[in-house]
Design a protein around this motif. Structure first.
Motif, PDB file in Angstrom:
ATOM      1  N   GLU A 384       0.840  -1.189   0.000  1.00  0.00           N
ATOM      2  CA  GLU A 384       0.000   0.000   0.000  1.00  0.00           C
ATOM      3  C   GLU A 384       0.882   1.249   0.000  1.00  0.00           C
ATOM      4  O   GLU A 384       0.609   2.220  -0.705  1.00  0.00           O
ATOM      5  N   ARG A 395       5.622  12.029  -0.256  1.00  0.00           N
ATOM      6  CA  ARG A 395       5.237  11.569   1.074  1.00  0.00           C
ATOM      7  C   ARG A 395       6.157  10.474   1.606  1.00  0.00           C
ATOM      8  O   ARG A 395       5.806   9.768   2.552  1.00  0.00           O
ATOM      9  N   ARG A 398       6.713  10.040   5.438  1.00  0.00           N
ATOM     10  CA  ARG A 398       5.540   9.578   6.176  1.00  0.00           C
ATOM     11  C   ARG A 398       5.289   8.099   5.929  1.00  0.00           C
ATOM     12  O   ARG A 398       4.935   7.349   6.828  1.00  0.00           O
ATOM     13  N   ARG A 402       5.391   5.058   8.643  1.00  0.00           N
ATOM     14  CA  ARG A 402       4.233   4.186   8.853  1.00  0.00           C
ATOM     15  C   ARG A 402       4.650   2.725   8.751  1.00  0.00           C
ATOM     16  O   ARG A 402       4.245   1.889   9.556  1.00  0.00           O
ATOM     17  N   LYS A 405       6.417   1.639  11.777  1.00  0.00           N
ATOM     18  CA  LYS A 405       5.480   1.382  12.878  1.00  0.00           C
ATOM     19  C   LYS A 405       4.882  -0.021  12.732  1.00  0.00           C
ATOM     20  O   LYS A 405       4.762  -0.774  13.700  1.00  0.00           O
TER      21      LYS A 405
ATOM     22  N   GLU B  42      -3.695   5.649  11.488  1.00  0.00           N
ATOM     23  CA  GLU B  42      -4.184   6.562  10.446  1.00  0.00           C
ATOM     24  C   GLU B  42      -5.331   5.967   9.654  1.00  0.00           C
ATOM     25  O   GLU B  42      -6.313   6.628   9.347  1.00  0.00           O
ATOM     26  N   TRP B 218      -4.308   3.222  -1.949  1.00  0.00           N
ATOM     27  CA  TRP B 218      -3.673   3.111  -0.639  1.00  0.00           C
ATOM     28  C   TRP B 218      -4.648   3.295   0.517  1.00  0.00           C
ATOM     29  O   TRP B 218      -4.391   4.008   1.480  1.00  0.00           O
ATOM     30  N   GLY B 219      -5.763   2.601   0.400  1.00  0.00           N
ATOM     31  CA  GLY B 219      -6.670   2.542   1.535  1.00  0.00           C
ATOM     32  C   GLY B 219      -7.509   3.774   1.754  1.00  0.00           C
ATOM     33  O   GLY B 219      -8.162   3.897   2.778  1.00  0.00           O
TER      34      GLY B 219
END
Lengths: 412, 272
Positions: A384, A395, A398, A402, A405, B42, B218-219
């Motif tokens: 994704e 981006r 970021r 992510r 994480k 998120e 992307w969701g």
């Protein structure tokens, strides 16, 4: 890796509907080989096996791809068949860890597979045991329009600089260098795999997919910087997030795009769409860093015995049969892919010969695919992120944070 | 039956949401761990935001349905044919609606972008653009939902008291005033049902999202129900506990609506 992602709706119910009734001398096999070629290959495989073992009857439950991925979880626990197809590498790890697959080292031993299937032994081994028998694999690389390259005087790119130059020539002639359809995400995973394998090598790639390296590592950034170079130059077709991989074949067929980073299964639909072997060809993904040993991507398909199978004895006969050279020759002829058994013959096809030549001379290692090497959750988040990066490269920070994480959570 | 199939799973979900469980192996108790992770996720907020957008914009189906119903509520030759044509989108399956709109939005060959380009605009890849994608899917969903509301209002309009309209006309009410003060109050039951089915429809957006974008790009087009499915049941989802935690949150949101609904029912009954 799943190359026929279709819509997923309500299909996990399918698993519950399959009834399995066994008596002695019967084995049940569940597969998701529902596309025309794999389906025909399995029909023949089962028929030939039954002819050779008249006392064993094979009951075959055919699933569609999407339904299979969810129903395998149900049928392995609740109503296990005697055999089921799946994939090598990390993709089988959850089932091995949950004790749902049976180790089959004895089959490898008695049928001499340790020697004849040696090339795939590594990807079948977890905790020192082998968990299934591989029967086919196929190469990844760059499929390209040879006629367009020749018309514009572009040679086959060997290095990154060649590759960029080739793309710029194509762009100057209003042809998009690379087609891709990222709607179902995994295609972007293939591009990342190759960029990372070429930038940082196999060992780093494996360490990353196994969670030993943070995603915010500078080496990952280096890979992404190479990718960004392609994005900044506009190498990929527009709006790729709206297309599936099949839809992205169209620009290539129409000559609006010239290359496709893909698996060998893309050849069949491209030929069906009218491209001849004079127009279509294959080259190895170009070298980015000369000091990095070349590793390739070649996903392996496998068959396993569930731990809850009722007739393991006959199932093992089937696996031994599946490992045999002549059987793998025949099944891969129908599939249009490469056999694992080193004594098998390869179908007379230029893409298969090219693939075999490339893979058998690979010194750097053979990766399975991003979503087979990385655990499921990491794979999903990663792909994704790649899709987002391809549309919004700014981006990057970021996205990597992510993913980091997710890594911290998944591999704990 | 109600106990076994509705009440029990609610409590089961709540209990699973306290575990880390892949659906196969051992469950591991993590307390509120899943919820704490949810707060910092998120994707969860994207889904929640999309759910709200769905709920608000889907309500457009009610005035749109009313408008169509008023338009069709005349006695012209062949009006039944027009009525059934308008009703048609509700009859076809959500999956077909999704596919048709996906083709309509296709960036290179879709009707919408061909039209846009003919007018000199750039093509908009609706389903591949994170800012438009949810609205694009909602537009697809509104098409059949408007038809549904239209049918509800058409039946309601049949029951409107002719004498009251006569009387209103004598009092010089016409146009919008007539609609607002005379007709709409009589359509209250129809409006109520339309509201209920539209809110339910907005929460059932799963099929359209699955067909049109698969939650992407992307969701960014996920809603809570889709996110839950992805986490718990999809190809890469092995997180029953996390999925259950999302389900519990979704359940709490729906509870607000259900309680409001039940209160209204209760009041109406007391009054009636």
């Amino acid at each position: 890796m799943s190359f026929n992602l279709k819509q997923k709706f309500g299909m996990f119910i399918a698993g519950a509907l399959v009834s399995v009734g066994t008596f002695a001398g019967e084995i049940v096999i569940n597969t998701d080989t529902s596309d025309p070629a794999p389906k025909a290959a399995f029909e023949d495989l089962i028929k030939d096996f039954e002819a050779e073992h008249p006392d064993i009857k094979v009951k075959w439950n055919l699933f569609d791809h999407e339904g299979y991925k969810t129903s395998i979880r149900n049928f392995l626990t609740a109503d296990a068949p005697d055999l089921a197809n799946w994939y090598a590498g990390n993709r089988m790890l959850p089932y091995v860890e949950a004790g749902l697959f049976e180790p089959v080292d004895d089959v490898w031993e008695s049928a001499g597979l340790n020697d004849s299937l040696a090339s795939a032994a590594g990807s079948m081994t977890i905790d020192g045991k082998k968990w299934g028998v591989p029967y086919t694999y196929y190469q990844w690389g760059v499929y390209y329009r040879k006629d367009i390259f020749e018309r514009l005087g572009v040679g086959v790119p060997k290095t990154w600089a060649d590759f960029i130059a080739a793309g710029e020539t194509l762009l100057a002639n209003d042809i998009k260098p690379i087609t891709i359809g990222t709607k179902f995400l995994w295609t972007a995973g293939g591009v990342f795999d190759y960029l990372n394998l070429r930038t940082n090598g196999y060992d780093f790639h494996m360490a990353l997919t196994q969670g030993q390296v943070p995603w915010t590592d500078d080496r990952v950034r280096k890979t992404m910087a190479n990718w960004k170079e392609l994005l900044d130059k506009g190498f990929f077709i527009d709006n790729h997030a709206a297309y599936s991989w099949q839809e992205a074949l169209a620009p290539m067929v129409q000559g609006e795009a010239a290359m496709y980073v893909m698996g060998n299964f893309a050849v069949a639909p491209l030929r069906e769409a009218g491209l001849t072997d004079d127009q279509l060809d294959f080259f190895q993904f170009p070298i980015i860093d000369g000091t990095v040993r070349l590793a390739e991507e070649a996903p392996t398909d496998t068959i396993h015995i569930p731990a809850n199978a009722k007739n393991k004895e006959d199932a093992k006969k089937f696996l031994a049969y599946l490992g045999r050279a002549d059987v793998q020759t025949k099944i891969n002829k129908t599939l249009g892919q490469l056999p694992i058994n080193k004594n098998s013959e390869v179908n007379d096809d230029k893409f298969l010969h090219a693939g075999l030549a490339m893979l058998s001379s690979t010194s750097g290692g053979i990766a399975q695919f991003f979503d087979r090497d990385a655990p499921a959750e990491m794979a999903k988040a990663g792909m994704e992120g790649f899709q987002e990066f391809m549309v919004k490269p700014e981006r990057l920070d970021r996205i990597l944070e992510r993913l980091e994480k997710t890594r911290a959570r998944v591999y704990q | 039956m109600f106990l076994v199939y509705v009440i029990a799973p609610i409590f089961q979900s709540i209990s699973i949401s306290l575990y880390d469980w892949d659906g196969l192996g051992e469950k591991r108790y993590v307390g509120l761990g899943n919820y704490i992770e949810l707060i910092d996720d998120e994707a969860f907020y994207t889904s929640l935001k999309n759910n709200l957008i769905w709920l608000v914009l889907y309500l457009l189906a009610i005035p749109a349905g009313l408008a169509v119903a008023l338009f069709l509520n005349q006695t012209v030759r062949g009006i039944r044919i027009y009525k059934s044509l308008f009703f048609f989108p509700f009859v076809i399956s959500q999956v077909v609606v999704g596919l048709m709109f996906a083709w309509f939005y296709d960036p290179s060959d879709g009707l919408m972008n061909i039209a846009l380009m003919a007018m000199g605009f750039d093509a908009i890849p609706v389903l591949a653009d994170e800012t438009y994608v949810t609205y694009g899917i909602i537009a697809a969903g509104l098409w059949p939902q408007t038809a549904y509301c239209m049918i509800l209002y058409l039946t309601g309009l049949n029951a409107v008291d002719k004498e009251q309209i006569e009387a209103a006309r004598l009092d010089n009410a016409r146009g919008f005033k007539m609609l607002w003060y005379v007709i709409l109050p009589q359509l209250r039951p129809a409006t109520f049902i339309a509201l209920v089915v539209t809110v339910i429809g907005a929460l059932r957006s799963f099929d359209l999202i699955s067909i049109m974008t698969d939650g992407g790009p992307w969701g960014s087009s996920r809603v809570l129900a889709f996110y839950m499915y992805e986490q718990a049941f999809s190809e890469y989802g092995f997180r029953m506990g996390y999925g259950a935690a999302i389900a519990v949150v979704l359940f709490l949101i729906m509870m607000v609506y259900i309680i409001a609904f039940l209160r209204k029912m209760y009041r109406d009954e007391r009054r009636g």
